[in-house]
Design a protein around this motif. Structure first.
Motif, PDB file in Angstrom:
ATOM      1  N   UNK A 108       0.367   2.969  67.000  1.00  0.00           N
ATOM      2  CA  UNK A 108       1.150   1.835  67.499  1.00  0.00           C
ATOM      3  C   UNK A 108       0.740   0.552  66.795  1.00  0.00           C
ATOM      4  N   UNK A 109       1.695  -0.289  66.422  1.00  0.00           N
ATOM      5  CA  UNK A 109       1.335  -1.545  65.749  1.00  0.00           C
ATOM      6  C   UNK A 109       0.655  -2.506  66.715  1.00  0.00           C
ATOM      7  N   UNK A 110      -0.275  -3.289  66.198  1.00  0.00           N
ATOM      8  CA  UNK A 110      -0.868  -4.369  66.984  1.00  0.00           C
ATOM      9  C   UNK A 110      -0.287  -5.682  66.459  1.00  0.00           C
ATOM     10  N   UNK A 111      -0.878  -6.190  65.406  1.00  0.00           N
ATOM     11  CA  UNK A 111      -0.334  -7.413  64.821  1.00  0.00           C
ATOM     12  C   UNK A 111       0.552  -7.122  63.622  1.00  0.00           C
ATOM     13  N   UNK A 112       0.360  -5.964  62.999  1.00  0.00           N
ATOM     14  CA  UNK A 112       1.188  -5.598  61.852  1.00  0.00           C
ATOM     15  C   UNK A 112       1.156  -4.079  61.711  1.00  0.00           C
ATOM     16  N   UNK A 113       2.248  -3.491  61.205  1.00  0.00           N
ATOM     17  CA  UNK A 113       2.268  -2.027  61.080  1.00  0.00           C
ATOM     18  C   UNK A 113       1.349  -1.561  59.956  1.00  0.00           C
ATOM     19  N   UNK A 114       0.544  -0.539  60.231  1.00  0.00           N
ATOM     20  CA  UNK A 114      -0.333   0.049  59.223  1.00  0.00           C
ATOM     21  C   UNK A 114      -0.046   1.529  59.044  1.00  0.00           C
ATOM     22  N   UNK A 115       1.071   2.018  59.582  1.00  0.00           N
ATOM     23  CA  UNK A 115       1.406   3.432  59.473  1.00  0.00           C
ATOM     24  C   UNK A 115       1.912   3.763  58.072  1.00  0.00           C
ATOM     25  N   UNK A 116       1.845   5.050  57.737  1.00  0.00           N
ATOM     26  CA  UNK A 116       2.299   5.540  56.438  1.00  0.00           C
ATOM     27  C   UNK A 116       3.126   6.804  56.651  1.00  0.00           C
ATOM     28  N   UNK A 117       3.940   7.209  55.666  1.00  0.00           N
ATOM     29  CA  UNK A 117       4.682   8.469  55.789  1.00  0.00           C
ATOM     30  C   UNK A 117       3.746   9.665  55.879  1.00  0.00           C
ATOM     31  N   UNK A 118       4.283  10.770  56.404  1.00  0.00           N
ATOM     32  CA  UNK A 118       3.477  11.972  56.612  1.00  0.00           C
ATOM     33  C   UNK A 118       2.836  12.459  55.313  1.00  0.00           C
ATOM     34  N   UNK A 119       3.601  12.495  54.225  1.00  0.00           N
ATOM     35  CA  UNK A 119       3.049  12.978  52.957  1.00  0.00           C
ATOM     36  C   UNK A 119       1.869  12.120  52.508  1.00  0.00           C
ATOM     37  N   UNK A 120       1.966  10.821  52.709  1.00  0.00           N
ATOM     38  CA  UNK A 120       0.873   9.917  52.344  1.00  0.00           C
ATOM     39  C   UNK A 120      -0.343  10.155  53.233  1.00  0.00           C
ATOM     40  N   UNK A 121      -0.107  10.395  54.512  1.00  0.00           N
ATOM     41  CA  UNK A 121      -1.207  10.641  55.448  1.00  0.00           C
ATOM     42  C   UNK A 121      -1.961  11.904  55.069  1.00  0.00           C
ATOM     43  N   UNK A 122      -1.235  12.974  54.725  1.00  0.00           N
ATOM     44  CA  UNK A 122      -1.898  14.216  54.304  1.00  0.00           C
ATOM     45  C   UNK A 122      -2.679  13.992  53.019  1.00  0.00           C
ATOM     46  N   UNK A 123      -2.115  13.199  52.106  1.00  0.00           N
ATOM     47  CA  UNK A 123      -2.781  12.947  50.818  1.00  0.00           C
ATOM     48  C   UNK A 123      -4.105  12.222  50.975  1.00  0.00           C
ATOM     49  N   UNK A 124      -4.319  11.550  52.123  1.00  0.00           N
ATOM     50  CA  UNK A 124      -5.615  10.916  52.356  1.00  0.00           C
ATOM     51  C   UNK A 124      -6.745  11.935  52.372  1.00  0.00           C
ATOM     52  N   UNK A 125      -6.407  13.190  52.655  1.00  0.00           N
ATOM     53  CA  UNK A 125      -7.408  14.257  52.727  1.00  0.00           C
ATOM     54  C   UNK A 125      -7.344  15.188  51.511  1.00  0.00           C
ATOM     55  N   UNK A 126      -6.609  14.800  50.467  1.00  0.00           N
ATOM     56  CA  UNK A 126      -6.537  15.664  49.285  1.00  0.00           C
ATOM     57  C   UNK A 126      -7.094  14.981  48.041  1.00  0.00           C
TER      58      UNK A 126
END
Length: 458
Positions: free
Chosen positions: A388-406
């Protein structure tokens, strides 16, 4: 072995074959040769094996043998007393009470408070951050805490030890003795979640500690690859699937080193051929680290651990020097109430940045920080997509999120690929890909391949 009909992460081909520990062929319409095993992916995603870029294997294994104060969360001394007294009744005589994950009221918890709960049995309670252990008087007596001259022993105005030990895990492990916790269950659970490698971020491991982890990797008690942070003087045990990583440097606001000393420590690691991984969870820790790295010179592989607070004006510095941030995307979700209470309003926009770092071109990889956060990488991935955003959105697409672990464990700014010649470390998800966020973790991973060997088939 051959995987067919996959949705290969970032590629147009659908089939991947490996021989031994390396990928041999990628394409479409590949057929199994005589004697070759195969898996029909039925359209499931095939990604480079997930790597947890920041975890603590020994502490995670020890958690299974400890009283959990975070599941469900203990709130206040009354609930803490109930849990510890229950353990006191159930444990055999002479056994320690080892409790982990306590948060509420940790600033006032001391040996006297624990004495009032359990006085006859040795008790130690770990703060959720992992930085602090609180011992009762019986535990202090057994370990000789009152006579210990190490700076991590907190003392009151009269010089008496309060029972609060800061950053003294290695000392505690040596003094308490006993059998090292078995990581087999941790490794099996990680394989079932698609994890093919760990970066162990435990600070100040000794040569014996490193050799022990290497043996566990060599004999298969740890199935994954292990990239282990280590002090400069530690030598590589030269074991398959085990490598030495950067030197971990811990910072605490209450005991920050003089800049010249910090620069000297970084130079010492660099001169020994090691990069540095600096623990930064506050604004002042990050700014001091920036100054020290500029003074010492940046070495390829230097990295920021956590980056809990990253002011906007520091992001270009991270980008321009190619220094990756190893983040924990699930912390803003797991600790939302704490951050809402404790993080000043002017720092909320800088809290656990993700999208803003990536958009600016800075490198980011992710770790779970288990056992101080959930050990399930999919919780971190989901949080990165749905936070959930607080002051600004920090979310990313699913593919980008998975790539954080690759990313490459040796160079987290670089992402691994599925291509001929690369190690056969693969994570296959059950189809369809769009259900990743809705699928229970136990039903998500279809296969985990480590060094060409199936470590999990779901």
């Amino acid at each position: 072995m051959l995987i067919r009909n996959a949705t290969v992460f970032g590629q147009a081909y659908t089939d991947v074959r490996w021989v031994g520990e390396r990928i041999a062929e990628c394409g479409r319409g590949l057929r199994a040769v005589v004697g070759e095993d195969e898996i029909d992916a039925r359209g499931g995603w095939l990604v480079p094996g997930l790597h947890d870029h920041h975890t603590h294997l020994r502490a995670t294994a020890a958690r299974a043998e400890s009283i959990r104060l975070d599941a469900p969360a203990v709130r206040g001394v009354a609930q803490l007393a109930d849990r510890l007294r229950r353990a006191d009744r159930e444990l055999p005589a002479g056994a320690w009470i080892r409790a982990v994950g306590y948060h509420d009221g940790e600033t006032s918890l001391s040996r006297e408070a624990l004495d009032r709960i359990v006085g006859e049995r040795a008790v130690r309670v770990q703060h959720r951050s992992g930085a602090l252990w609180i011992l009762n008087s019986r535990a202090c007596e057994v370990l000789g805490v009152d006579d210990c001259a190490l700076p991590g022993v907190e003392r009151d105005g009269s010089g008496r030890a309060t029972g609060r030990l800061w950053r003294m895990d290695s000392w505690l492990a040596t003094r308490t003795g006993g059998t090292a916790p078995d990581p087999d269950r941790v490794s099996a659970e990680a394989a079932a979640r698609g994890i093919t490698g760990f970066t162990d971020a435990t600070p100040d491991l000794s040569q014996d500690d490193i050799n022990h982890l290497a043996r566990l990797t060599a004999d298969g008690r740890i199935r994954q690859r292990v990239h282990c942070m280590a002090p400069p003087a530690v030598t590589d045990p030269r074991v398959s699937r085990f490598t030495l990583g950067p030197t971990k440097i811990l910072l605490d606001d209450a005991s920050l080193p003089p800049l010249d000393d910090f620069v000297g420590r970084i130079r010492g690691a660099h001169d020994a051929g090691r990069s540095v991984a600096v623990h930064c969870v506050t604004r002042v820790q990050l700014i001091l680290t920036m100054a020290a790295l500029d003074g010492a010179g940046v070495r390829h592989g230097d990295r920021i651990e956590h980056g809990a607070i990253i002011p906007a004006d520091t992001i270009p510095w991270l980008r321009d020097r190619g220094i990756p941030v190893i983040t924990q995307p699930h912390f803003p979700v797991e600790r939302a109430d704490q951050y809402a209470r404790e993080v000043p309003a002017d720092e909320q926009p800088d809290l656990w940045r993700l999208r803003s770092l990536l958009t600016a071109g800075a490198a980011v990889a992710a770790g779970t920080d288990a056992p101080f956060g959930s050990s399930d990488p999919w919780q971190a991935i989901r949080a990165a997509v749905t936070r959930p955003p607080t002051t600004q959105p920090e979310t990313v697409p699913l593919e980008t999120a998975i790539a954080l672990f690759t990313a490459d464990p040796h160079h987290p700014a670089h992402h691994r690929t599925i291509s001929p010649g690369r190690p056969a470390d693969l994570t296959l998800l059950h189809p369809p890909p769009q259900d990743v966020l809705r699928t229970p973790p136990a039903d998500l991973v279809a296969a985990t391949i480590i060094a060409g060997n199936p470590a999990h088939l779901g």
